[in-house]
Scaffold this motif. Structure first.
Motif, PDB file in Angstrom:
ATOM      1  N   VAL A  86      35.147  41.753  37.070  1.00  0.00           N
ATOM      2  CA  VAL A  86      34.833  40.746  36.040  1.00  0.00           C
ATOM      3  C   VAL A  86      35.403  39.389  36.438  1.00  0.00           C
ATOM      4  CG1 VAL A  86      35.232  40.093  33.644  1.00  0.00           C
ATOM      5  CG2 VAL A  86      34.672  42.458  34.189  1.00  0.00           C
ATOM      6  N   LEU A  87      36.625  39.382  36.973  1.00  0.00           N
ATOM      7  CA  LEU A  87      37.231  38.125  37.405  1.00  0.00           C
ATOM      8  C   LEU A  87      36.465  37.501  38.562  1.00  0.00           C
ATOM      9  CD1 LEU A  87      41.070  38.911  37.216  1.00  0.00           C
ATOM     10  CD2 LEU A  87      39.703  37.495  35.675  1.00  0.00           C
ATOM     11  N   ALA A  88      35.935  38.333  39.430  1.00  0.00           N
ATOM     12  CA  ALA A  88      35.127  37.819  40.547  1.00  0.00           C
ATOM     13  C   ALA A  88      33.909  37.067  40.013  1.00  0.00           C
ATOM     14  CB  ALA A  88      34.704  38.958  41.453  1.00  0.00           C
ATOM     15  N   ALA A 115      32.500  33.086  27.974  1.00  0.00           N
ATOM     16  CA  ALA A 115      32.939  33.584  26.666  1.00  0.00           C
ATOM     17  C   ALA A 115      32.732  35.091  26.575  1.00  0.00           C
ATOM     18  CB  ALA A 115      32.175  32.870  25.549  1.00  0.00           C
ATOM     19  N   GLN A 116      31.603  35.572  27.112  1.00  0.00           N
ATOM     20  CA  GLN A 116      31.349  37.017  27.119  1.00  0.00           C
ATOM     21  C   GLN A 116      32.341  37.725  28.041  1.00  0.00           C
ATOM     22  OE1 GLN A 116      29.151  38.539  25.078  1.00  0.00           O
ATOM     23  NE2 GLN A 116      28.793  36.490  24.240  1.00  0.00           N
ATOM     24  N   ILE A 117      32.647  37.103  29.180  1.00  0.00           N
ATOM     25  CA  ILE A 117      33.622  37.672  30.114  1.00  0.00           C
ATOM     26  C   ILE A 117      34.998  37.753  29.464  1.00  0.00           C
ATOM     27  CG2 ILE A 117      34.924  37.113  32.214  1.00  0.00           C
ATOM     28  CD1 ILE A 117      32.305  36.238  33.476  1.00  0.00           C
ATOM     29  N   GLU A 118      35.341  36.722  28.696  1.00  0.00           N
ATOM     30  CA  GLU A 118      36.631  36.695  28.006  1.00  0.00           C
ATOM     31  C   GLU A 118      36.752  37.876  27.043  1.00  0.00           C
ATOM     32  OE1 GLU A 118      38.992  33.563  25.086  1.00  0.00           O
ATOM     33  OE2 GLU A 118      37.468  32.822  26.470  1.00  0.00           O
ATOM     34  N   GLU A 119      35.682  38.138  26.282  1.00  0.00           N
ATOM     35  CA  GLU A 119      35.690  39.267  25.347  1.00  0.00           C
ATOM     36  C   GLU A 119      35.759  40.598  26.096  1.00  0.00           C
ATOM     37  OE1 GLU A 119      35.989  39.121  22.108  1.00  0.00           O
ATOM     38  OE2 GLU A 119      36.024  36.947  22.188  1.00  0.00           O
ATOM     39  N   GLN A 120      35.040  40.680  27.210  1.00  0.00           N
ATOM     40  CA  GLN A 120      35.052  41.907  28.004  1.00  0.00           C
ATOM     41  C   GLN A 120      36.436  42.170  28.575  1.00  0.00           C
ATOM     42  OE1 GLN A 120      32.211  41.883  31.221  1.00  0.00           O
ATOM     43  NE2 GLN A 120      32.533  44.042  31.731  1.00  0.00           N
ATOM     44  N   LEU A 121      37.083  41.118  29.081  1.00  0.00           N
ATOM     45  CA  LEU A 121      38.439  41.269  29.612  1.00  0.00           C
ATOM     46  C   LEU A 121      39.411  41.701  28.532  1.00  0.00           C
ATOM     47  CD1 LEU A 121      38.850  38.225  32.033  1.00  0.00           C
ATOM     48  CD2 LEU A 121      38.833  40.649  32.646  1.00  0.00           C
TER      49      LEU A 121
END
Length: 524
Positions: A86-88, A115-121
């Motif tokens: 996800v960070l990649a 924003a979606q990545i933030e929620e996933q993390l």
């Protein structure tokens, strides 16, 4: 010597019983092939078997612990691998947003995906195991490790405790990876800040970024010792840096403080005591050539970001008062006594309060005390501004951010803000955008490195666990063989002994019957 008939019968019966018992015992041993059933069979062997049995129980428990640790490490590694992926993707979005062809709308689209990545993390970092325990909360398995604060920042609510299980006589292994180690300790490369001091109204001709830490050792040992610094522009080609004592330290800056005005809006890197700054010159139509008069007189202060505070009220507070702001008012008092790991403000009356180091326990003693002055409470050099009137029994939890490290969730949140800020083609806004992107990408890389370090740590533990497990299996095999050698019988020896004892038993029966016929009355 005279032997009575009674004595003869008693002696014969005793011998017969002894031989019979020996034969029965040997027969049972031949059936089970177990030589030591009780301590009487072999006192030394029985003692040794007891020791070996205890060792076997420990080895069995070590094996169970190993299985449990493998499962925990496997789950943690799987989640951390997902976080790495996800960070990649977040790094790709940040890198792409710096493309010169990107519009404000393009960057907003990237921000929406971030924003979606933030929620996933956040979801991945709050992963639970099969028992409903949060795997990154340390020993606080029932506590959600990461939560979003009211200001959009994130807090870690777990602890730094690893849960260890023994896997060998002299070896224990951590079953978990704490969120503190995996996510909270990523080095924050954006922990310096620049403020313009002259001219009073920014004319936009000189822009200087907040800087990126390029060398932690130099930053900690050299930069921090001389802050705050003053950067004064003397001409269109030279600036001067002085430290807090007024010493000229320009020689420690790259190119001895020289720069080029002809590069225009193109960013130039200024390196100073472990910090890299982005300098841009934005000349205006009509400016002189060289623009000494236009550039000279600009000045900035350069220092580490001051500690910031996030204060939340306890849910059970009698009043509804909240803290709306907090800032350091006395640096010496703050450095001397304010708890670095967080604090708790406890009101003993409507105006009197006490400051404790977090967490607050029955044995805690106040670090400082005070009395409200209007809407402000000052504790250990920090001013807390309240909205509403506190009441006796109110408690407020104070989290301190010294900006040395940064959670990757905060990095993505800050990066979203940068991408959502429109530039409208303004060169100065674009320079700020690029500086913000550089800071975000550096901190994303730092966060990814911290996660990679956690994965590497899990791999190291897994390797050590495999080696220890092989050792335990060897010990278990040797234990089983030794127990067998002490406890089990030699079939050939047992059968030979049983045959001999049965023969002796038959012989004693025959001898008894013959001797019994030698009575006197048989001769009358």
């Amino acid at each position: 010597m005279r032997i009575s008939t009674a004595q003869f019968y008693e002696s014969s019966a005793a011998n017969y019983q002894k031989n019979f018992a020996n034969a029965i015992k040997s027969s049972e041993e031949a059936s089970s092939l177990v030589r030591v059933n009780t301590a009487a069979d072999d006192p030394v062997g029985a003692s040794r078997l007891l020791q070996l049995g205890q060792q076997a129980s420990l080895l069995s428990q070590y094996s169970a612990n190993t299985t449990s640790i493998k499962a925990s490490l496997g789950q943690a590694e799987s989640v951390l691998t997902s976080i790495t992926n996800v960070l990649a993707r977040a790094q790709e979005l940040a890198s792409g947003a710096g493309n010169a062809g990107f519009t404000d709308d393009d960057r907003k689209a990237n921000a929406a995906e971030l924003a979606q990545i933030e929620e996933q993390l956040l979801s991945l970092m709050n992963t639970q195991d099969e028992n409903g325990k949060y795997i990154f909360a340390g020993s606080q398995g029932d506590t959600v490790p990461f939560t979003r604060n009211s200001d959009g920042t994130y807090s870690y609510n777990g602890d730094q405790t690893t849960l260890n299980l023994p896997v060998g006589d002299t070896m224990s292994m951590a079953t978990n990876t704490t969120g503190w180690a995996a996510f909270q300790q990523a080095i924050n490369t954006s922990r310096s800040q620049v403020s313009m001091t002259a001219p009073t109204v920014d004319d936009g001709r000189v822009t200087l970024s907040n800087g990126q830490v390029s060398s932690n050792p130099k930053y900690n040992s050299e930069f921090r010792s001389g802050e705050p610094y003053t950067i004064s522009f003397l001409s269109s080609t030279q600036f001067k840096i002085t430290d807090s004592a007024g010493n000229d330290v320009t020689s420690e800056a790259s190119q001895n403080g020289t720069f080029s005005s002809s590069k225009g809006a193109e960013a130039q890197t200024v390196s100073f005591r472990g910090v890299d700054l982005r300098l841009s010159i934005n000349l205006k139509p009509g400016d002189a050539t060289p623009p000494n008069t236009e550039i000279a007189g600009h000045s900035f202060t350069l220092a580490a970001k001051p500690d910031s505070f996030n204060v939340s009220r306890s849910p059970g507070n009698p009043s509804t008062a909240v803290v709306t702001g907090a800032s350091v008012s006395n640096t010496n008092a703050y450095n001397a006594s304010f708890p670095s790991g967080g604090a708790i403000i406890k009101f003993t009356s409507a105006t009197n309060y006490e400051l404790y180091a977090s967490p607050l326990t029955a044995d805690s003693k106040p670090v400082s005390t005070g009395t409200m002055a209007g809407s402000t409470a000052t504790a250990s050099g920090v001013n807390f501004t309240f909205s509403g009137a506190p009441a006796a029994g109110d408690q407020y939890v104070v989290a301190v951010n010294n900006h040395q490290t940064q959670n990757v969730l905060d990095t993505i949140s800050q990066l979203r803000t940068v991408l959502n800020t429109p530039t409208n083609g303004d060169p100065i806004a674009i320079q700020k955008l690029n500086a913000g992107l550089q800071a975000g990408m550096a901190n994303l890389a730092s966060g990814a490195n911290q996660v990679a370090s956690a994965v590497s740590d899990i791999g190291g533990r897994g390797s050590a666990l495999e080696i220890q497990n092989e050792t335990n299996m060897s010990l278990s095999s040797a234990n089983t063989q030794t127990q067998s050698a002490i406890r089990d019988s030699d079939p050939a020896e047992v059968m030979t002994r049983l045959t001999l004892q049965q023969t002796m038993l038959q012989a004693s029966q025959l001898a008894f019957s013959k001797i019994a016929q030698l009575g006197l009355f048989n001769k009358v």
